[in-house]
Scaffold this active site. Structure first.
Site, mmCIF file in Angstrom:
data_model
loop_
_atom_site.group_PDB
_atom_site.id
_atom_site.type_symbol
_atom_site.label_atom_id
_atom_site.label_comp_id
_atom_site.label_asym_id
_atom_site.label_seq_id
_atom_site.Cartn_x
_atom_site.Cartn_y
_atom_site.Cartn_z
ATOM 1 N N GLY A 1 0.944 -1.089 0.000
ATOM 2 C CA GLY A 1 0.000 0.000 0.000
ATOM 3 C C GLY A 1 0.989 1.141 0.000
ATOM 4 O O GLY A 1 1.818 1.201 0.879
ATOM 5 N N THR A 2 0.984 1.982 -0.958
ATOM 6 C CA THR A 2 2.128 2.868 -1.095
ATOM 7 C C THR A 2 1.710 4.253 -1.492
ATOM 8 O O THR A 2 0.624 4.456 -2.014
ATOM 9 C CB THR A 2 3.021 2.339 -2.237
ATOM 10 O OG1 THR A 2 3.422 1.043 -1.917
ATOM 11 C CG2 THR A 2 4.219 3.203 -2.469
ATOM 12 N N THR A 3 2.619 5.169 -1.226
ATOM 13 C CA THR A 3 2.530 6.455 -1.898
ATOM 14 C C THR A 3 3.869 6.695 -2.551
ATOM 15 O O THR A 3 4.894 6.691 -1.873
ATOM 16 C CB THR A 3 2.281 7.581 -0.877
ATOM 17 O OG1 THR A 3 1.236 7.190 -0.025
ATOM 18 C CG2 THR A 3 1.947 8.869 -1.585
#
Lengths: 235, 264
Positions: A34-36
């Site tokens: 789950g990334t930015t």
């Protein structure tokens, strides 16, 4: 919900129970970023930013200080989001092919070439891969460039690109705060703010903010941890 | 039976293979013409997509337009995509649907055009040839359950006459005086037909100005009513003078909002 597993039987029990938030895939979903990730291009270079959290499902944080901005070459870095294993596999191949191209052509590989290699790979294996990339770097031919390669393998060049689950929460911020012609310091502040805002709203993003500032002379890695992360309204 | 192939590399590839096997020929055609190996996978679902493309014929040429948005589901992800590409002075291709597949086809087409230039015999690949190639490739790939998830519009001048055609992901294709893909087929096509029929009733075709204005009107309607559209579009006008492509903003009128007072 069992909190300790002493045998495989216990693990299979865990499978059937729902987590508090109702998700069935608490421990057995693929390890996914789950990334930015975000990259901004300015006059002389590129700033890439990312969070550092890897989760299984949306609840268990399996790695809290992962480095997501992979180094493809001295001045070319790549942020990845999506399934972790896919990202790593894809990065290995891109790095190898890019390195080979550099040897064959006897010059520093171009960012556009790296993006093209990545896009071709992601496109040809699109049904097996779930990874989206943002490639940013500097080369002597075209200067600073940022390329986004979302899931599916399309390649597009942009001045500012964001990806990952956290990016959906900051498109508004990016649209309102990005201005062409920002300086290096403004870009670093912009990227840190973006990642910080995304991290605070997205359960899949968190940890520390990792930055890479690439220009003609250097690729500088920075970390913003704990109190150094910009603070905003927390309600 | 060998499919009629336009591409030069393909004819070389076919001589090199056992011509009796049509699957070999088809595979070679796909490989040589697309520049991608059979490693290309099935596009089971589109990811980054483009919405409608519109085209209509006028007196002396063709005009086509497509907006500049790449949608990631309902997210308007990238807003500077060019879905129209000029191949040469007489052909323009526009695509809607999955943009990664569009880029694959675009690279293959551009490679073909570069090969044409290198051959240097003065032959220019005309729109009907591009249309034929696209139809065969799309049909072939769909028959192997590896569709290119796109709808293409090919526009240009074929021997001085306006050419406009539509090819969808199943390989179904046709030529018509006005074509549109995606939402445009529901919203814009009736408007285009009305305008063209109106001109035909007085025994003439649309003029260039009228056709460009028609495109603007249709793009405006699409901006109002298609949720996955954008207010900037590329428009290409192909005439005997060549191809002109420009980016235009949609001129939208929201004055009606003042008149809507609600129920209470």
């Amino acid at each position: 919900m069992p909190t300790e597993f002493t045998s495989l039987d216990d693990l299979s029990i865990g499978l059937n129970e729902l987590s508090e938030s109702g998700e069935k895939d608490l421990f057995y979903s693929p390890v996914s970023d789950g990334t930015t990730i975000i990259a901004v291009q300015y006059d002389q270079g590129v700033i890439l930013g990312a969070d550092s959290q890897t989760s299984r499902g949306r609840q268990l944080v399996s790695t809290k200080t992962r480095f997501k901005l992979a180094r493809l070459h001295e001045r070319i870095f790549c942020g990845t989001s999506g399934r972790c294993a896919d990202s790593k596999a894809v990065l290995e191949v891109i790095k190898n092919r890019l390195h080979l191209k550099g040897i064959i052509e006897d010059s520093a590989p171009r960012v556009r070439v790296a993006a093209h290699i990545a896009s071709k790979l992601c496109y040809e294996h699109r049904n097996n891969l779930e990874t989206s990339l943002i490639i940013g770097g500097w080369d002597p031919v075209e200067g600073p460039q940022v390329y986004a390669i979302p899931i599916g393998g399309m390649m597009t060049q942009l001045p500012v690109a964001a990806g990952g689950s956290g990016s959906t929460y900051i498109y508004g911020y990016i649209d309102s705060m990005y201005k062409p012609g920002m300086s290096r310091e403004e870009c670093i502040r912009f990227v840190s703010n973006c990642v910080s805002l995304a991290m605070s709203r997205d359960s899949g993003s968190g940890g520390v903010i990792r930055l890479v500032a690439i220009d003609k002379d250097e690729a500088n890695r920075m970390v913003l941890a704990g109190d150094e992360i910009p603070k905003f309204y927390q309600g | 039976p060998v499919l009629v192939i336009i591409s030069q590399e393909v004819s070389i590839a076919m001589f090199a293979l056992d011509l009796g096997s049509s699957t070999n020929a088809a595979a070679a055609m796909k490989k040589a013409a697309c520049g991608v190996t059979d490693a290309r996978q099935h596009t089971l679902q589109p990811t980054l997509t483009g919405t409608s493309t519109l085209g209509c014929v006028f007196d002396g040429g063709v005009v086509i337009s497509a907006d500049k948005l790449g949608s990631y589901g309902s997210l308007a992800k990238t807003r500077n995509i060019t879905r129209l590409f000029k191949l040469n002075d007489c052909t323009v291709v526009a695509a809607s649907g999955d943009l990664a597949d569009m880029q694959c086809i675009q690279r293959a087409l551009e490679e073909m055009i570069i090969n044409d230039t290198c051959v240097g015999d003065g032959h220019v690949r005309k729109p009907a040839a591009v249309h034929g190639w696209l139809t065969r490739v799309l049909y072939n790939c769909r028959s192997k359950f590896k569709p290119f998830w796109n709808t293409f519009v090919v526009a240009g001048l074929q021997d001085g006459k306006a050419f406009l055609s539509y090819i969808d992901k199943l390989g179904m294709s046709f030529s018509a005086p006005s074509v549109s893909s995606g939402f445009g087929a529901y919203l814009a096509q009736p408007l285009m037909r009305e305008a063209m029929d109106g001109a035909a009733a007085t025994g003439r075709q649309l003029t260039r100005t009228e056709a460009v204005a028609l495109m603007a009107q249709c793009q405006r309607v699409l901006y109002y009513r298609d949720a996955r559209s954008f207010d900037k579009y590329d428009i290409a006008v192909i005439t005997s003078a060549g191809v002109e492509i420009e980016t235009v903003d949609v001129d939208s009128n929201w004055e009606v909002a003042d008149y809507v007072k609600g129920y209470i």
